[in-house]
Scaffold this active site. Sequence first.
Site, PDB file in Angstrom:
ATOM      1  N   CYS A 111       0.815  -1.230   0.000  1.00 46.33           N
ATOM      2  CA  CYS A 111       0.000   0.000   0.000  1.00 46.33           C
ATOM      3  C   CYS A 111       0.845   1.276   0.000  1.00 46.33           C
ATOM      4  CB  CYS A 111      -0.977  -0.016   1.170  1.00 46.33           C
ATOM      5  SG  CYS A 111      -0.223   0.103   2.816  1.00 46.33           S
ATOM      6  N   HIS A 131      -2.596   1.276   6.919  1.00 43.21           N
ATOM      7  CA  HIS A 131      -2.956   1.183   5.498  1.00 43.21           C
ATOM      8  C   HIS A 131      -3.121   2.592   4.933  1.00 43.21           C
ATOM      9  CE1 HIS A 131      -4.243  -0.990   1.936  1.00 43.21           C
ATOM     10  NE2 HIS A 131      -5.260  -0.153   1.800  1.00 43.21           N
ATOM     11  N   HIS A 133      -5.725   1.923  -4.258  1.00 42.34           N
ATOM     12  CA  HIS A 133      -4.826   1.356  -3.254  1.00 42.34           C
ATOM     13  C   HIS A 133      -4.419  -0.064  -3.635  1.00 42.34           C
ATOM     14  CE1 HIS A 133      -7.933  -1.062  -0.668  1.00 42.34           C
ATOM     15  NE2 HIS A 133      -8.361  -0.954  -1.900  1.00 42.34           N
TER      16      HIS A 133
END
Length: 361
Positions: free
Chosen positions: A274, A322, A334
Amino acid sequence: MGTGKRSLLTAAVTVVCAVTVLAAAPGTAFAAPAPGPSTTAPTVPTPLPGRDLEAIRQKLDTLYHEAAVATDAYNAAEEKAETQSAQIVELAQRIVKGKKKLDELKDRAGAAARAQYRTGGLPPEAQLMLSDDPQQFLNGSGRILQGERATEHVLGELAQTQQDLEQYATDASTQWQKLEANRKAKATAKKKIKKRIAAAEKLESELEEEEKERLARLEREAARKAQNDWLGTVTLDDIDAEATVQGKQAVEYATAQIGKPYEWGAEGPSSYDCSGLTSQAWAAAGAAIPRTSQQQWKQLQRVDVNDMRPGDLIIYFDDASHVGLYIGDGAMVHAPRPGRTVTIAGAGSMPILGVVRPGAE
């Protein structure tokens, strides 16, 4: 330089080639309950007992979340190790240069000592009394004074260079210890990542195809509900401000990676995790940002969710484990997790911790 310092120099130069990642041990698998024994006639197969797929979904979320946290720790340790390796290389180069300078200064100091020996080491007053030509002595005394000052300067430089070399050696030893600590941190994080991913994959492999489809629907429904709840708290017309030139470039880069697989620790170009995706997207836009989602949250400028614009980074979960890149219209791009590919999702499909803004505009 003595034997001890030469050993430190050797260690400083060698350490850059010694950075390795320990192999991770196999992870513990989490198996779903096995079907119970059949009590009916052989011609009538017993259906599989119903499994709590919502509980399994939550368990998978937990495992992949823990893997993401460990991935951030791994990336942070790797980034620090790279910095420390570069510092050790620089210190090694300084030590080499300092050793060469020290040898040169010792040669100059030795030459001055030999010159003094040739004059018999007599003080200037005695040389004046013994001289047949006082004027010649007086002319020479000026040169002697200059030589004495030059010798003092050489001796001063010699002492300072020796001090510098000792400090470089101390710094190199300190950086070596930090590098070793980060190597161990990387190995620990890698082991945890592999263990959590293996457990999640094992859990998923225990499911029947029909259960996997139902599980996928549950995941989509949970994401859709979270997105709808979030949309109820914001007005898209208000938050969709015009992107900057850099923001547009970051969005273009990130969306061009759609379909590429997630891989923990990866920064492209063929796969990403990510924060690898977001850091590379902004690097393509000309802005260097921290490598991990946690450091992106700590170091970048924070903006209110209602003020975000395309190119901003949305940080998720309370531990900032994240990150996604906002692309406008309530969506973000993402790299989700192992087994998935870079994709577009609702900006509110996961718990938002906050928004940060890279770039200088």
